[in-house]
Write a protein that holds these residues in place. Sequence first.
Motif, short mmCIF file in Angstrom:
data_model
loop_
_atom_site.label_atom_id
_atom_site.label_comp_id
_atom_site.label_asym_id
_atom_site.label_seq_id
_atom_site.Cartn_x
_atom_site.Cartn_y
_atom_site.Cartn_z
N GLY A 1 4.40 3.74 -5.39
CA GLY A 1 3.60 2.89 -4.99
C GLY A 1 2.36 2.31 -6.15
N SER B 1 2.12 -0.55 -8.64
CA SER B 1 0.82 -1.35 -8.90
C SER B 1 0.20 -1.45 -10.32
CB SER B 1 -0.12 -0.84 -7.54
OG SER B 1 -0.62 0.24 -7.97
N GLU B 2 0.42 -0.41 -10.71
CA GLU B 2 -0.15 -0.26 -12.02
C GLU B 2 0.58 -1.15 -12.99
OE1 GLU B 2 -3.11 1.57 -13.96
OE2 GLU B 2 -3.37 0.51 -11.89
N LEU C 1 2.17 -3.70 -12.30
CA LEU C 1 2.00 -5.15 -12.13
C LEU C 1 0.69 -5.66 -12.42
CD1 LEU C 1 3.54 -5.31 -8.48
CD2 LEU C 1 4.30 -6.48 -10.44
N ARG C 2 -0.39 -4.52 -12.25
CA ARG C 2 -1.92 -4.83 -12.48
C ARG C 2 -1.78 -5.16 -14.26
NH1 ARG C 2 -6.18 -2.13 -14.87
NH2 ARG C 2 -4.86 -0.19 -14.93
N GLU D 1 -2.72 -8.68 -9.21
CA GLU D 1 -3.23 -7.69 -8.54
C GLU D 1 -2.65 -7.26 -7.32
OE1 GLU D 1 -6.71 -6.59 -9.22
OE2 GLU D 1 -6.12 -7.06 -11.27
N VAL D 2 -2.70 -6.20 -6.89
CA VAL D 2 -1.97 -5.51 -5.85
C VAL D 2 -3.27 -5.30 -4.70
CG1 VAL D 2 -0.96 -3.86 -4.58
CG2 VAL D 2 -0.10 -4.45 -6.96
N VAL E 1 -5.32 -1.54 -3.61
CA VAL E 1 -4.99 -0.53 -4.66
C VAL E 1 -5.18 -0.86 -6.18
CG1 VAL E 1 -2.87 0.54 -5.70
CG2 VAL E 1 -2.88 -0.05 -3.53
N SER E 2 -5.25 -2.15 -6.38
CA SER E 2 -5.74 -2.35 -7.85
C SER E 2 -7.32 -2.46 -7.97
CB SER E 2 -5.23 -3.96 -8.25
OG SER E 2 -3.77 -4.12 -8.46
N THR F 1 -8.26 1.23 -7.86
CA THR F 1 -8.10 1.84 -9.32
C THR F 1 -9.02 1.35 -10.34
OG1 THR F 1 -5.60 1.56 -8.90
CG2 THR F 1 -6.29 1.89 -11.10
#
Length: 199
Positions: free
Chosen positions: A49, A53-54, A56-57, A62-63, A66-67, A70
């Motif tokens: 996961g 998310s990384e 996607l970021r 943005e998640v 999570v984002s 991070t």
Amino acid sequence: MRKPSSKNLNTFAKEIFRKAIHICTAFIPLLLSKFYWTIEILLVLAALGFSLSEFLRLKGIEVPLVSFITRTASRKRDEGKFVLGPLMLVIGIVCSSLLFNEMCYTIGILSLAFGDGLASLAGKLFGKVKIPMSCEKTCAGSLMCFIAIFCVSYAVSGVVKESLIIAFAGMVIEMLPLRDLDNLVIPVALAGLSKLLFI
């Protein structure tokens, strides 16, 4: 007396946030002892996961949460890059707990949680003397790493000599310019060393 700049305070706040995450991993051996395979599966899912998310970021998506975490915890060197630290942290924990018995992986994971976590904070607070060719590591941080790992090793094993050896090995690994790979190397290497010492 010179006051710390807002930039330095912000950097230290980030370090506290990042190392708080490290120290929270100290609960994982207890959870593994109660719900071993459930925790292993959840850790693998967390790694997958986070990786998603990384990606996607980095594409500008943005998640939620999570984002934000991070971005808040990331270092200057991580800007515009895949943040490897949390992923290496989870992989290190999973590998050590799959490869070694409970006592050994507990030493490895707690050494990562407290040894690496407290070393960085001690280095930021008290680190005046830098260690050459170590990516800005300090004598104060390395000493804290040694003390923390010795304490957790002794608490788990009850043996002084072997705990001193594990603490020294952990301190040397933490001093190496491994960057985020130390999150993988420390738990696996120290769990493996524990296995050799406690055969």
